[in-house]
Design a protein around this motif. Structure first.
Motif, PDB file in Angstrom:
ATOM      1  N   GLY A 131       0.802  -1.212   0.000  1.00 19.40           N
ATOM      2  CA  GLY A 131       0.000   0.000   0.000  1.00 19.40           C
ATOM      3  C   GLY A 131       0.836   1.264   0.000  1.00 19.40           C
ATOM      4  N   ASN A 132       2.152   1.147  -0.139  1.00 14.91           N
ATOM      5  CA  ASN A 132       2.987   2.333  -0.319  1.00 14.91           C
ATOM      6  C   ASN A 132       2.669   2.976  -1.665  1.00 14.91           C
ATOM      7  OD1 ASN A 132       4.543   1.741   2.061  1.00 14.91           O
ATOM      8  ND2 ASN A 132       5.652   0.200   0.860  1.00 14.91           N
ATOM      9  N   ALA A 133       2.606   4.311  -1.692  1.00 21.31           N
ATOM     10  CA  ALA A 133       2.315   5.024  -2.934  1.00 21.31           C
ATOM     11  C   ALA A 133       3.588   5.750  -3.382  1.00 21.31           C
ATOM     12  CB  ALA A 133       1.182   6.019  -2.717  1.00 21.31           C
ATOM     13  N   VAL A 134       4.156   5.299  -4.490  1.00 23.74           N
ATOM     14  CA  VAL A 134       5.390   5.884  -5.014  1.00 23.74           C
ATOM     15  C   VAL A 134       5.020   7.084  -5.888  1.00 23.74           C
ATOM     16  CG1 VAL A 134       7.512   5.447  -6.281  1.00 23.74           C
ATOM     17  CG2 VAL A 134       6.344   3.564  -5.113  1.00 23.74           C
ATOM     18  N   THR A 135       5.644   8.234  -5.591  1.00 27.46           N
ATOM     19  CA  THR A 135       5.349   9.441  -6.376  1.00 27.46           C
ATOM     20  C   THR A 135       6.459   9.688  -7.392  1.00 27.46           C
ATOM     21  OG1 THR A 135       6.589  11.063  -5.078  1.00 27.46           O
ATOM     22  CG2 THR A 135       4.421  10.402  -4.236  1.00 27.46           C
ATOM     23  N   ASN A 136       6.263  10.739  -8.181  1.00 29.96           N
ATOM     24  CA  ASN A 136       7.276  11.150  -9.161  1.00 29.96           C
ATOM     25  C   ASN A 136       8.230  12.213  -8.612  1.00 29.96           C
ATOM     26  OD1 ASN A 136       5.360  13.140  -8.987  1.00 29.96           O
ATOM     27  ND2 ASN A 136       5.399  13.657 -11.170  1.00 29.96           N
ATOM     28  N   ILE A 137       8.196  12.450  -7.298  1.00 27.41           N
ATOM     29  CA  ILE A 137       9.080  13.465  -6.698  1.00 27.41           C
ATOM     30  C   ILE A 137      10.399  12.814  -6.317  1.00 27.41           C
ATOM     31  CG2 ILE A 137       9.352  15.161  -4.856  1.00 27.41           C
ATOM     32  CD1 ILE A 137       6.293  15.331  -4.696  1.00 27.41           C
ATOM     33  N   PHE A 138      11.425  13.153  -7.075  1.00 25.04           N
ATOM     34  CA  PHE A 138      12.725  12.516  -6.914  1.00 25.04           C
ATOM     35  C   PHE A 138      13.536  13.253  -5.857  1.00 25.04           C
ATOM     36  CE2 PHE A 138      17.054  11.459  -8.646  1.00 25.04           C
ATOM     37  CZ  PHE A 138      16.986  10.119  -8.303  1.00 25.04           C
ATOM     38  N   GLU A 139      14.163  12.482  -4.960  1.00 19.57           N
ATOM     39  CA  GLU A 139      14.796  13.104  -3.803  1.00 19.57           C
ATOM     40  C   GLU A 139      15.824  14.157  -4.200  1.00 19.57           C
ATOM     41  OE1 GLU A 139      16.637  10.453  -0.958  1.00 19.57           O
ATOM     42  OE2 GLU A 139      16.851  12.090   0.488  1.00 19.57           O
ATOM     43  N   ARG A 140      16.695  13.798  -5.141  1.00 18.85           N
ATOM     44  CA  ARG A 140      17.787  14.720  -5.437  1.00 18.85           C
ATOM     45  C   ARG A 140      17.264  16.049  -5.936  1.00 18.85           C
ATOM     46  NH1 ARG A 140      22.055  11.229  -8.373  1.00 18.85           N
ATOM     47  NH2 ARG A 140      20.650  11.728 -10.066  1.00 18.85           N
ATOM     48  N   GLY A 141      16.287  15.997  -6.823  1.00 20.72           N
ATOM     49  CA  GLY A 141      15.716  17.241  -7.340  1.00 20.72           C
ATOM     50  C   GLY A 141      15.022  18.047  -6.248  1.00 20.72           C
ATOM     51  N   ALA A 142      14.288  17.350  -5.392  1.00 22.50           N
ATOM     52  CA  ALA A 142      13.547  18.051  -4.353  1.00 22.50           C
ATOM     53  C   ALA A 142      14.489  18.696  -3.340  1.00 22.50           C
ATOM     54  CB  ALA A 142      12.593  17.078  -3.648  1.00 22.50           C
ATOM     55  N   ARG A 143      15.536  17.976  -2.972  1.00 26.27           N
ATOM     56  CA  ARG A 143      16.502  18.523  -2.011  1.00 26.27           C
ATOM     57  C   ARG A 143      17.202  19.742  -2.596  1.00 26.27           C
ATOM     58  NH1 ARG A 143      15.473  16.715   3.040  1.00 26.27           N
ATOM     59  NH2 ARG A 143      15.423  14.467   3.142  1.00 26.27           N
ATOM     60  N   ALA A 144      17.451  19.723  -3.894  1.00 20.90           N
ATOM     61  CA  ALA A 144      18.122  20.859  -4.529  1.00 20.90           C
ATOM     62  C   ALA A 144      17.268  22.116  -4.416  1.00 20.90           C
ATOM     63  CB  ALA A 144      18.420  20.545  -5.998  1.00 20.90           C
ATOM     64  N   ARG A 145      15.966  21.925  -4.448  1.00 23.53           N
ATOM     65  CA  ARG A 145      15.067  23.078  -4.358  1.00 23.53           C
ATOM     66  C   ARG A 145      14.717  23.429  -2.925  1.00 23.53           C
ATOM     67  NH1 ARG A 145      12.617  25.093  -9.531  1.00 23.53           N
ATOM     68  NH2 ARG A 145      13.593  23.680 -11.010  1.00 23.53           N
ATOM     69  N   LEU A 146      14.420  22.384  -2.142  1.00 26.98           N
ATOM     70  CA  LEU A 146      13.863  22.619  -0.810  1.00 26.98           C
ATOM     71  C   LEU A 146      14.920  22.549   0.284  1.00 26.98           C
ATOM     72  CD1 LEU A 146      10.661  20.431  -1.245  1.00 26.98           C
ATOM     73  CD2 LEU A 146      10.801  22.924  -1.411  1.00 26.98           C
ATOM     74  N   GLY A 147      16.137  22.177  -0.080  1.00 27.28           N
ATOM     75  CA  GLY A 147      17.193  22.082   0.920  1.00 27.28           C
ATOM     76  C   GLY A 147      17.117  20.788   1.698  1.00 27.28           C
ATOM     77  N   THR A 148      18.013  20.659   2.646  1.00 28.00           N
ATOM     78  CA  THR A 148      18.126  19.409   3.377  1.00 28.00           C
ATOM     79  C   THR A 148      17.389  19.455   4.709  1.00 28.00           C
ATOM     80  OG1 THR A 148      20.181  20.222   4.297  1.00 28.00           O
ATOM     81  CG2 THR A 148      20.343  18.816   2.366  1.00 28.00           C
ATOM     82  N   ARG A 149      16.715  20.564   4.956  1.00 23.16           N
ATOM     83  CA  ARG A 149      15.967  20.651   6.211  1.00 23.16           C
ATOM     84  C   ARG A 149      14.856  19.592   6.228  1.00 23.16           C
ATOM     85  NH1 ARG A 149      11.637  25.240   4.495  1.00 23.16           N
ATOM     86  NH2 ARG A 149      11.749  24.725   2.286  1.00 23.16           N
ATOM     87  N   ARG A 150      14.165  19.582   7.321  1.00 31.96           N
ATOM     88  CA  ARG A 150      13.097  18.610   7.462  1.00 31.96           C
ATOM     89  C   ARG A 150      11.950  18.951   6.516  1.00 31.96           C
ATOM     90  NH1 ARG A 150      11.942  16.732  13.307  1.00 31.96           N
ATOM     91  NH2 ARG A 150      13.696  15.311  13.497  1.00 31.96           N
ATOM     92  N   LEU A 151      11.383  17.929   5.950  1.00 33.42           N
ATOM     93  CA  LEU A 151      10.328  18.105   4.962  1.00 33.42           C
ATOM     94  C   LEU A 151       9.022  17.490   5.469  1.00 33.42           C
ATOM     95  CD1 LEU A 151      12.389  17.116   1.789  1.00 33.42           C
ATOM     96  CD2 LEU A 151      11.856  19.441   2.602  1.00 33.42           C
ATOM     97  N   ALA A 152       7.949  17.969   4.865  1.00 34.49           N
ATOM     98  CA  ALA A 152       6.637  17.391   5.157  1.00 34.49           C
ATOM     99  C   ALA A 152       5.921  17.137   3.846  1.00 34.49           C
ATOM    100  CB  ALA A 152       5.820  18.337   6.040  1.00 34.49           C
ATOM    101  N   ALA A 153       5.023  16.166   3.861  1.00 37.36           N
ATOM    102  CA  ALA A 153       4.226  15.872   2.668  1.00 37.36           C
ATOM    103  C   ALA A 153       2.765  16.163   2.978  1.00 37.36           C
ATOM    104  CB  ALA A 153       4.411  14.412   2.255  1.00 37.36           C
ATOM    105  N   ARG A 154       2.021  16.464   1.903  1.00 41.46           N
ATOM    106  CA  ARG A 154       0.589  16.727   2.077  1.00 41.46           C
ATOM    107  C   ARG A 154      -0.193  15.946   1.028  1.00 41.46           C
ATOM    108  NH1 ARG A 154       0.581  22.220   1.717  1.00 41.46           N
ATOM    109  NH2 ARG A 154      -1.042  22.497   0.155  1.00 41.46           N
ATOM    110  N   VAL A 155      -1.239  15.291   1.502  1.00 40.60           N
ATOM    111  CA  VAL A 155      -2.147  14.553   0.619  1.00 40.60           C
ATOM    112  C   VAL A 155      -3.539  15.047   0.973  1.00 40.60           C
ATOM    113  CG1 VAL A 155      -3.126  12.312   0.072  1.00 40.60           C
ATOM    114  CG2 VAL A 155      -0.672  12.514   0.543  1.00 40.60           C
ATOM    115  N   GLY A 156      -4.192  15.769   0.051  1.00 43.83           N
ATOM    116  CA  GLY A 156      -5.452  16.419   0.426  1.00 43.83           C
ATOM    117  C   GLY A 156      -5.164  17.362   1.581  1.00 43.83           C
ATOM    118  N   ASP A 157      -5.874  17.222   2.676  1.00 41.76           N
ATOM    119  CA  ASP A 157      -5.572  18.096   3.815  1.00 41.76           C
ATOM    120  C   ASP A 157      -4.826  17.362   4.929  1.00 41.76           C
ATOM    121  OD1 ASP A 157      -7.609  16.490   4.529  1.00 41.76           O
ATOM    122  OD2 ASP A 157      -9.052  18.089   4.950  1.00 41.76           O
ATOM    123  N   ARG A 158      -4.319  16.176   4.607  1.00 35.69           N
ATOM    124  CA  ARG A 158      -3.506  15.457   5.601  1.00 35.69           C
ATOM    125  C   ARG A 158      -2.039  15.818   5.452  1.00 35.69           C
ATOM    126  NH1 ARG A 158      -5.819  10.649   7.785  1.00 35.69           N
ATOM    127  NH2 ARG A 158      -3.849  10.254   8.846  1.00 35.69           N
TER     128      ARG A 158
END
Lengths: 277, 277, 277
Positions: free
Chosen positions: C195-222
């Protein structure tokens, strides 16, 4: 007589011996793996290939169909082991058969009969005590008797060293089609995971009777065309198609014919010329 | 103490190295295949055999049972890799063990413990950085750590080059039977795809206490005979039978004992002499 | 452009040729086994590995994802055969492609496109009549066309002997992430058996934009934290985690994120810094 539509596709004898497995053991319990361990222990270097382990428990007939449809595509000399064996531990015999350039190993309950045909080259009862694990369990002859026998054949042991010759092999009657006036009446042999229903109506025989004109199939009061490709049917529409084993199959494009048309082994299917009322 | 009823069935050392896989990864996502790719990349020529990938997610205990029941049927020197690993990414160690003539690789959460027994020959923590893919992912140590370690052993690397020696291995307690007056109380270890319920009552031990006379089993208030073959029971009737691992199993002929009798791991089963009230 | 996060893990060229299979044929009907028989008949000694046969019927996109995620872990020179082919028997071409040190064989419907990327080394249409079984069936080109082609490549036949060069390969567009201010908007590519949902958000690209700080994900309003291990989440709580393919995955500890959060391919997922409102 059972049609044997398949030619053997073995351009040369492989250097690696192959054993195939057809069982109702499923894949969750390690049973299939254990049989491979026995085969690899006794015939190192053998490649073991699963045909299926998902036969419904005790469904000897579907196993016979899968084996018949599949074995000709393996190298000649392959050993095919089929263990759908509701009588394990009873007096049913364990047999090994040479037929059509292949070897077959299993219980003598008909599971091998569609593949080996009516005149196998040789058949023996597996009795050689050196070829069984000790002690033989009450419930897992796939591991204790059939896998060692298959391994022995894979390792080159002559068939007659497995046990005494056996004259009669139990056969499941292959359902015959009925040739009517301008139509052929058959029945469903098996359904597959897509819901395709494979019948016993063999293309070559049907064409010889009905000609090469366009054909139609009938299931109950549903008529459908016999087409050359699934994609020639309208979405979710039923069709007939001569399938990969040479038999007429009833399908529904992008859906399950078994579900949509209520088809199961034994269901009646009629093939006729397209313009026929 | 864990009974180890199995003898090793390896008449000779095979020429082809074997690695077995036991996981809860399922077969739909390519995870099992990827691990085989890693093993074949690093130990070309290895035969990789699935024991099962259909362990319920996180069910370490059933995986321990399947591994214990299956490994003895492989050639000695086989590498058995078991990855049921709810703690992936946590601090649980990755271990490799030599025991009973075989190698075992997996997380140190008890999944290997029933197979390796209480006195393995040697155990190490897998720490050699050359044996992991880089980078190691957070979620798939089966691919990144365990498969390379299994491949290294399959390729002949000595165990002690995988990492430092480890003295304690986490064990899942093997449930003990209780010997009463004229009866043996045990429990269900696992159920299989046929609905057979395998108990922890080992035949040899039970016969030593209860003798070789006819036995009966009891589940709740249902009594059933212990028989020599499924086919000796009436259709859809329950029976006990000493199964292929040497343990008492509760079955229902042509049906699922798990469903019909409500059996699951932990369910109580009592074995006694047949005439006992 | 498709990110290709994987390095090839092939320390040396294996001595045994490998063919992988990715299909929607299931395991109950013998279809997968038959293809192995054809491959082993025509390229003896080849090891055939299942990636999966449990793709939902006709789900070309999920097959493309599994193949892309899996192939890099096989030895270079491996032949990857993917047959999810709702257009079998229609005019869609059969193709063979060399890319990234591997070979790929399948229908030209996009199933290979995520694995081969935008600039394969070479591509041909499979037309060599010596490489098909005769007659070719209407419904099982996996057996009659693709398996013989894969076997030919495994046996060392040069790609250009399979058929004429093909300039265009059909591609499935790989969904692009959208880079917003301090957040990345992506979508679910596939869900797995856990039941894991794999997205198209690739870590290296995301870290380059968002930095290495702590991240959060949002699905709908969760909202949920992005963590380093499943075990860092509270039981049955949702989390994000960069998974084994390098992509952000949405999971629920000890449960199915697909079920708990209603995720399916195409569902929107947003990644941002943790403190973001």
């Amino acid at each position: 007589m059972i049609h044997q539509p398949f030619r053997l596709h073995s351009p040369y004898n492989g250097t690696m011996q192959v054993v195939t497995l057809t069982t109702d053991f499923g894949l969750r319990d390690g049973y299939a793996g254990v049989m491979k361990g026995v085969i690899m222990s006794r015939a190192p270097g053998t490649a073991v290939v699963d045909l299926t382990h998902d036969i419904s428990p005790g469904d000897v007939r579907t196993a016979a169909f899968v084996l018949m449809s599949s074995f000709p595509y393996f190298p000649s000399g392959t050993v095919h082991m089929a263990v759908v064996d509701p009588g394990v531990g009873s007096s049913r015999a364990a047999v090994a058969i040479k037929a059509r350039g292949h070897y077959f190993v299993g219980p003598d309950n008909g599971v091998l009969s569609w593949a080996v045909g009516e005149r196998p080259d040789a058949a023996v009862e597996i009795r050689n005590p050196a070829l069984r694990l000790s002690p033989v369990s009450r419930t897992f002859h796939g591991r204790d008797i059939f896998a060692p026998a298959a391994a022995a054949l894979a390792a080159g042991m002559p068939l007659n060293r497995l046990g005494p010759r056996r004259k009669e092999i139990k056969a499941i009657p292959f359902p015959k089609v009925k040739w009517g006036r301008g139509e052929t009446r058959g029945e469903v042999l098996a359904t597959d995971r897509f819901g395709n229903a494979v019948t016993n109506i063999f293309e070559r025989g049907a064409r010889a009777r009905l000609g090469t004109r366009r054909l139609a199939a009938r299931v109950g009061d549903r008529r459908m065309p016999v087409l050359e490709a699934y994609s020639s049917a309208r979405p979710r529409s039923p069709l007939g198609i001569f399938g990969s084993s040479g038999f007429l199959e009833i399908s529904v494009r992008d859906a399950s014919a078994a579900e949509e048309l209520g088809l199961a082994p034994g269901s009646r299917v009629i093939l006729s010329g397209k313009g026929r009322p």
